[in-house]
Design an enzyme around this catalytic site. Structure first.
Site, PDB file in Angstrom:
ATOM      1  N   ASN A 348       0.852  -1.173   0.000  1.00  0.00           N
ATOM      2  CA  ASN A 348       0.000   0.000   0.000  1.00  0.00           C
ATOM      3  C   ASN A 348       0.885   1.219   0.000  1.00  0.00           C
ATOM      4  O   ASN A 348       2.109   1.106   0.041  1.00  0.00           O
ATOM      5  CB  ASN A 348      -0.947  -0.010   1.199  1.00  0.00           C
ATOM      6  CG  ASN A 348      -2.316   0.529   0.835  1.00  0.00           C
ATOM      7  OD1 ASN A 348      -2.434   1.507   0.101  1.00  0.00           O
ATOM      8  ND2 ASN A 348      -3.357  -0.106   1.342  1.00  0.00           N
ATOM      9  N   THR A 349       0.288   2.396  -0.049  1.00  0.00           N
ATOM     10  CA  THR A 349       1.089   3.605  -0.205  1.00  0.00           C
ATOM     11  C   THR A 349       0.237   4.817   0.135  1.00  0.00           C
ATOM     12  O   THR A 349      -0.871   4.686   0.653  1.00  0.00           O
ATOM     13  CB  THR A 349       1.634   3.684  -1.650  1.00  0.00           C
ATOM     14  OG1 THR A 349       2.478   4.811  -1.763  1.00  0.00           O
ATOM     15  CG2 THR A 349       0.504   3.813  -2.648  1.00  0.00           C
ATOM     16  N   ILE A 350       0.756   6.003  -0.132  1.00  0.00           N
ATOM     17  CA  ILE A 350      -0.049   7.229  -0.038  1.00  0.00           C
ATOM     18  C   ILE A 350      -0.091   7.892  -1.393  1.00  0.00           C
ATOM     19  O   ILE A 350       0.852   7.818  -2.179  1.00  0.00           O
ATOM     20  CB  ILE A 350       0.487   8.215   1.025  1.00  0.00           C
ATOM     21  CG1 ILE A 350       1.867   8.810   0.633  1.00  0.00           C
ATOM     22  CG2 ILE A 350       0.559   7.554   2.390  1.00  0.00           C
ATOM     23  CD1 ILE A 350       1.825  10.093  -0.131  1.00  0.00           C
ATOM     24  N   SER A 367       6.046   6.351  -1.492  1.00  0.00           N
ATOM     25  CA  SER A 367       5.792   5.035  -0.917  1.00  0.00           C
ATOM     26  C   SER A 367       7.058   4.359  -0.420  1.00  0.00           C
ATOM     27  O   SER A 367       8.140   4.564  -0.973  1.00  0.00           O
ATOM     28  CB  SER A 367       5.150   4.139  -1.987  1.00  0.00           C
ATOM     29  OG  SER A 367       4.999   2.817  -1.538  1.00  0.00           O
TER      30      SER A 367
END
Length: 530
Positions: A348-350, A367
């Site tokens: 996942n990441t932003i 990320s």
């Protein structure tokens, strides 16, 4: 228009500037910078810096960054801030050590962090405020503490045992050996000190001298190959964007080594087979999108790599002839069992986006890949190192085979949609492998089905798990009736253990003069403007 007697939220409308991020504190930081006279570039960097503090499992200065910037005159720029494998790394060495596939975490998964180099490169060309100003909020939260929001706390708690196995991770990101609880105050003063040094002296703090030496020594002590020379050679590179037409727009992505081309291949297939004409909540739509996605991802996993190593050009992969050839494998009534996908680690990441008063749009993603990256944190400088090397292949001769100073096939992708030569939608969807599927699904919601940005992001998602794509994970918003029909079409389904990704979007409404934004309910974030 949403149904106001059901849970949900409205899109945000504003005129003078807008920011949408996955955390309220980051959105607030971006808005503060805009109100001070900073532009969208300044605001995006400030928000990203805050996110490295308040969402440390998702992003950090030990990770990578990609950016698409659209200027008010319609000129567009792409920045690839992805780091490379160590010069001493090779697939043959790992195969000799007994690895059949790339490790998901640990020292051999670490690649050079490119994010801070990208921030500085972007700011030097397009920023307006002083670089040091952009770190003020992040430093304050790291030093004084911040409250853990619910989604952050839930994700963090899953990683406690793995963090405890690393000296730096246990020191900085556990409290009495446990993940911090929701609503508790968490401080990272060592990270505040590192951010303060970067703010004062620039990106070289991370790539030269004491901190670079600590990063290299930490990885090498665990058996990895990263050196100070690898860090000193880091670069962030301006690239020519790739695009495809869809529903009267031109959708832009960063070219390989990023997987943005996968989203464009998928959009080409969706246009070819007419998914946009179907009921957005129908089983037929989900089936055709999934089948098109499985083909697009198969192309990704066989062909996308460091551009110097790719054997097929992006132009070929996006051509009508190639689209036709792929579309021939889609049966509108049945799942095609011949499409097999290799495993990639879950991640996942932003993602964040900012548009300023002048209608400068920034689509920005940062990320460390998997949660807390490689699960290695430098003990003194408190830098969580990414595990982006996990995206390499160990298959001999594969274009994405691990090699000296190569960039891996990369999952993080920002997006931008243009119309009549001007930016009209700045958007992105998080979620590791899910991202190309998310880009296509969300943009179709906007362009084909007339949804506002919030509706487009909230719409229920369907995607396979992280094995070979044989089992689809359905979010709660997908009805039993649709699930049954998909099963009849040959799909295996189960309820999603976690939501698929998250996302942000800002639409530039030139007709009415407003910005319209949404922020995914799957995260803690929000959109704000003024």
């Amino acid at each position: 228009m949403r149904e106001f007697d059901r849970p949900g939220r409205s899109p945000v409308y504003a005129e003078n500037g807008m920011a949408a991020t996955s955390h309220p504190l980051a959105t607030a930081a971006a808005i503060a910078v805009l109100k001070e006279g900073g532009n969208a570039v300044d605001a995006a960097i400030a928000a990203s810096a805050v996110l490295t503090v308040v969402e440390p499992h998702m992003t950090g200065i030990g990770g990578d960054c990609f950016v698409i910037l659209a200027e008010p005159d319609g000129s567009v720029h792409g920045l690839n801030g992805s780091g490379r494998a160590p010069a001493g790394a090779s697939a043959a060495r790992l195969r000799e050590m007994g690895h059949a596939r790339m490790p998901d975490s640990g020292p051999h998964s670490v690649t050079v962090p490119g994010a801070v180099k990208a921030w500085e490169t972007l700011h030097q060309r397009f920023g307006r405020l002083d670089f040091a100003r952009l770190f003020d909020e992040a430093i304050a939260y790291a030093e004084d503490g911040y409250a853990l929001h619910p989604r952050v706390a839930a994700d963090w708690s899953d990683q406690a045992a793995k963090l405890a196995a690393d000296e730096g991770a246990g020191r900085h990101y556990l409290v009495d050996g446990k993940a911090p609880a929701v609503g508790s105050r968490h401080r990272v003063p060592a990270f505040a000190a590192t951010l303060r040094r970067i703010a004062r002296d620039g990106a070289k703090v991370l790539y030269e001298g004491e901190i670079a030496a600590e990063i290299a020594a930490t990885v090498r002590a665990k058996g990895g190959f990263l050196t100070e020379e690898d860090l000193a050679a880091a670069s962030a590179d301006w690239v020519e964007l790739i695009s495809t037409p869809y529903a009267g727009h031109d959708v832009l992505e960063i070219p390989p080594n990023g997987q943005g081309i996968t989203a464009l291949i998928l959009l080409n297939l969706m246009r070819k087979i007419g998914t946009g004409l179907l009921d957005p909540a129908s089983a037929d739509r989900y089936h055709l999108e999934i089948e098109a996605a499985r083909l697009a991802y198969s192309v990704r996993d066989h062909m996308v790599a460091d551009p110097a190593m790719m054997r097929v050009s992006p132009e070929t992969l996006l051509s009508e002839a190639y689209t036709d050839a792929l579309a021939a494998h889609i049966d509108p009534m049945r799942r095609n069992p011949e499409i097999v996908l290799p495993k990639l680690p879950g991640a996942n990441t932003i993602y964040l986006t900012v548009v300023d008063r002048e209608r400068r749009a920034v689509s920005f993603i940062n990320s460390v890949y998997s949660s807390f990256g490689a699960k290695i944190v430098t003990p003194n400088s408190c830098i969580a190192l990414q595990n982006r090397g996990a995206c390499f292949s160990l298959e001999e001769g594969h274009p994405n085979e691990l090699g000296s100073a190569k960039r891996p096939m990369h999952t993080i992708i920002p997006a931008m949609a243009m119309k009549n030569g001007k930016p009209v939608v700045s958007f992105g969807v998080m979620g590791g492998a899910y991202q190309p599927m998310g880009h296509a699904h969300v943009f179709s919601n906007l362009a084909d089905h007339g949804m506002d940005p919030q509706q487009a992001l909230d719409h229920a998602r369907l995607f396979w798990d992280d094995d070979d794509g044989t089992v689809l994970e359905a979010e709660a918003g997908i009805s039993d009736e649709i699930r049954s029909e998909l099963t009849r079409k040959g799909h295996a389904l189960r309820s999603a253990a976690k939501p698929h990704g998250g996302g942000q979007a800002i639409v530039i409404d030139e007709k009415n003069g407003f910005l319209v934004a949404g922020s995914d309910h799957r995260k803690d974030g929000l959109a704000l403007g003024w």
